[in-house]
Design a protein around this motif. Structure first.
Motif, PDB file in Angstrom:
ATOM      1  N   VAL A  53      25.003  87.370  18.335  1.00  0.00           N
ATOM      2  CA  VAL A  53      24.797  87.650  19.744  1.00  0.00           C
ATOM      3  C   VAL A  53      25.394  89.011  20.082  1.00  0.00           C
ATOM      4  CG1 VAL A  53      25.414  86.950  22.088  1.00  0.00           C
ATOM      5  CG2 VAL A  53      24.704  85.239  20.421  1.00  0.00           C
ATOM      6  N   THR A  74      31.071  84.189  22.744  1.00  0.00           N
ATOM      7  CA  THR A  74      29.854  83.392  22.544  1.00  0.00           C
ATOM      8  C   THR A  74      29.613  83.198  21.072  1.00  0.00           C
ATOM      9  OG1 THR A  74      28.943  84.368  24.529  1.00  0.00           O
ATOM     10  CG2 THR A  74      27.406  83.239  23.086  1.00  0.00           C
ATOM     11  N   THR A 120      22.830  78.486  21.400  1.00  0.00           N
ATOM     12  CA  THR A 120      24.028  79.267  21.620  1.00  0.00           C
ATOM     13  C   THR A 120      25.062  78.378  22.264  1.00  0.00           C
ATOM     14  OG1 THR A 120      22.740  81.267  21.924  1.00  0.00           O
ATOM     15  CG2 THR A 120      24.990  81.284  22.759  1.00  0.00           C
ATOM     16  N   GLY A 164      25.324  94.678  30.239  1.00  0.00           N
ATOM     17  CA  GLY A 164      24.509  93.671  30.913  1.00  0.00           C
ATOM     18  C   GLY A 164      23.357  93.142  30.097  1.00  0.00           C
ATOM     19  N   LEU A 165      23.160  93.659  28.873  1.00  0.00           N
ATOM     20  CA  LEU A 165      22.081  93.186  28.001  1.00  0.00           C
ATOM     21  C   LEU A 165      22.652  92.195  27.009  1.00  0.00           C
ATOM     22  CD1 LEU A 165      19.131  93.446  27.025  1.00  0.00           C
ATOM     23  CD2 LEU A 165      19.910  95.264  25.481  1.00  0.00           C
ATOM     24  N   ASP A 166      22.327  90.923  27.186  1.00  0.00           N
ATOM     25  CA  ASP A 166      22.789  89.858  26.298  1.00  0.00           C
ATOM     26  C   ASP A 166      21.604  89.371  25.470  1.00  0.00           C
ATOM     27  OD1 ASP A 166      25.375  89.936  27.405  1.00  0.00           O
ATOM     28  OD2 ASP A 166      24.727  88.663  29.069  1.00  0.00           O
ATOM     29  N   SER A 200      26.130  91.875  23.214  1.00  0.00           N
ATOM     30  CA  SER A 200      26.260  92.043  24.655  1.00  0.00           C
ATOM     31  C   SER A 200      26.698  93.470  24.933  1.00  0.00           C
ATOM     32  CB  SER A 200      27.290  91.048  25.220  1.00  0.00           C
ATOM     33  OG  SER A 200      27.421  91.214  26.609  1.00  0.00           O
ATOM     34  N   ASP A 201      25.875  94.191  25.715  1.00  0.00           N
ATOM     35  CA  ASP A 201      26.188  95.584  26.001  1.00  0.00           C
ATOM     36  C   ASP A 201      25.537  95.984  27.320  1.00  0.00           C
ATOM     37  OD1 ASP A 201      27.081  98.210  25.758  1.00  0.00           O
ATOM     38  OD2 ASP A 201      25.339  98.820  24.579  1.00  0.00           O
TER      39      ASP A 201
END
Length: 500
Positions: A283, A2, A19, A288-290, A285-286
């Motif tokens: 951005v 992304t 984005t 499920g947290l984006d 992402s970890d």
């Protein structure tokens, strides 16, 4: 992967944070079935949505890249042949230079289509960095290129860089990207106005959350987002921009992305951020947290110290060099009207600390006293007081303002540390007394002799525009931005835009 894109539409009107979701590589049937269109203000003829995800409509909106490739290849062959014919390079080196140059440009992204918000300078920087990389690579491979002369190799790369840049710079301006906006009607209306003012993008249609109470001019509008890909196809759009108020769920965004891939359009998601430069965002992402992280602005630290030291030193040198001119102007001012040549006025500096700002006097000595009598003629809104043909300004003062010579004494304020060369507009105490939350942000840094407000219109700006530009400068400050503003200040002063 992304990629975050968040930039300013010039001349400093609006920011479109988004984005970019890349198109999938593998072809796959669209999982997003478009129901019949629901136009709210215009009817368009039916269109056929390609059933294959990676198929593009006939006559692609973006145009082929082969002309640019062939042009660069022809230039490279011409430069290589010339270098070989004149004996500057052996045949092996000339051939490698001619063949490798287009490949180097392709790897740097020269032949990619223009993205939304991409400045023309970005294309020029691709050429410049390609030339630097090609020169380094040529020097490294020189022993294996028929013992080519190092000077000849570097000269060949420089010639290729210039030759490839001339057609681009001399050619016509690239076509504006065509976009479909998706979101609430008021958000779409505001963004359409901003994009029209900037002239950088062309809005061809809008998908709204509900029927608009007021029509958006002649813009074709539709209710709902399910058919956004078909609408983009019908109107030849390069991208669909989903604004924050659209309230699409993550699965709906993903399906929209799939369907847009089938019509050759990109998807951009608005972040809701205002005037945030891309360098401050990333951005994450970890599990499920984006989320998008926005770095805090640089208000303290080593870079601020460097700015302060360099600006004071530069201002001191400039002030010494300008002393003869200041002396001549001071004498001329005293001869034209009675009173002191210098005008002293209290302004508000960093953290709300008042200071005395110096200027060459461009009005009569009773200017402040007669200001109240001119209140009805004020041409600005809210806090600012400006009159284009201000009767208080003297004939000499008008010429001084035209070239910003009246601001030369402010170099002493920079040397003292009251002001910066570049910063927000120095505010009057009466203005600060009327500040609400947003304008207060101006006071966290020193005011400037010049600034983003000045190079973007100076006195032609409204109060709201001036505040927004100053806040944008404070939050996105960098040494590079200061240098850019100083260069643009020279152009603004020579062009006399908004000087009164």
């Amino acid at each position: 992967m992304t990629q975050v894109v968040a930039d300013v539409m010039t001349p400093e009107v609006s920011t479109l944070g988004r984005t970019t979701i890349p198109r999938p590589r593998a072809a796959a049937p669209s999982a997003f079935v478009a129901p019949p269109l629901a136009p709210s203000s215009v009817t368009v003829p039916p269109a056929v949505v390609p059933p294959v995800a990676d198929s593009r409509p006939t006559g692609s909106r973006r145009g082929p890249v082969w002309p640019a490739v062939l042009l660069d290849l022809g230039l490279a062959l011409a430069v290589g042949a010339t270098a070989w014919a004149t004996g500057q390079l052996p045949a092996v080196a000339a051939l490698a230079l001619a063949v490798g140059w287009p490949l180097m440009l392709a790897g740097a992204g020269r032949y990619r289509h223009q993205a939304l918000g991409q400045a023309r300078s970005a294309r020029v920087s691709v050429l410049a960095w390609s030339g630097i990389r090609a020169a380094v690579l040529a020097l490294a491979l020189a022993p294996w290129l028929g013992h080519a002369d190092v000077t000849g190799l570097v000269a060949g790369v420089a010639a290729l860089t210039v030759a490839s840049g001339v057609p681009f710079l001399a050619g016509r301006r690239p076509r504006r990207p065509r976009v479909v906006l998706a979101g609430r009607s008021r958000d779409v209306r505001d963004l359409v106005a901003a994009l029209e003012a900037s002239g950088t993008h062309e809005v061809v249609a809008a998908c709204l959350t509900r029927t608009a109470k007021e029509p958006l001019g002649g813009l074709p509008t539709y209710v709902g987002f399910a058919s956004a890909s078909e609408i983009a196809h019908r109107h030849g759009a390069d991208a669909v921009v989903v604004l924050p108020g659209a309230r699409l769920s993550p699965p709906e965004v993903r399906r929209l992305h799939w369907s847009l891939a089938g019509v050759g359009a990109e998807l951009y998601l608005g972040t809701g951020l205002l005037d945030v430069e891309p360098t401050r965002t990333r951005v994450l992402s970890d599990s499920g947290l984006d989320v998008m992280h926005v770095r805090q602005p640089v208000l303290h630290g080593p870079r601020r110290v460097v700015k302060d030291v360099v600006e004071r030193a530069f201002a001191l040198v400039a002030l010494v060099l300008a002393l003869p001119l200041l002396a001549v102007l001071a004498v001329a001012i005293r001869r034209e009207t009675p009173g002191p040549a210098l005008f002293r006025q209290e302004r508000i500096g960093r953290d709300g600390v008042p200071f005395t700002m110096l200027k060459l006097r461009s009005m009569g000595i009773d200017a402040e006293a007669v200001r109240d009598g001119l209140a009805a003629e004020n041409e600005k809104d809210e806090v600012l007081f400006k009159i284009a043909q201000d009767p208080r300004i003297t004939p000499l003062g008008r010429r001084l303002r035209k070239f910003s010579l009246d601001e030369l004494p402010q170099l002493w304020n920079v040397v003292r540390g009251d002001m910066s060369l570049v910063g927000p507009r120095p505010a009057l105490p009466s203005e600060v007394a009327r500040y609400d939350i947003d304008p207060q942000r101006r006071l966290v840094v020193k005011p400037g002799v010049t600034g983003l407000w000045q190079v973007s219109g100076r006195s032609d700006l409204s109060w709201a525009e001036s505040v927004r530009l100053d806040i944008k400068y404070v939050d996105n400050w960098s040494l590079r931005l200061d240098l850019s503003i100083l260069v643009r200040t020279v152009r603004a002063v020579l062009g006399h835009h908004g000087a009164y």
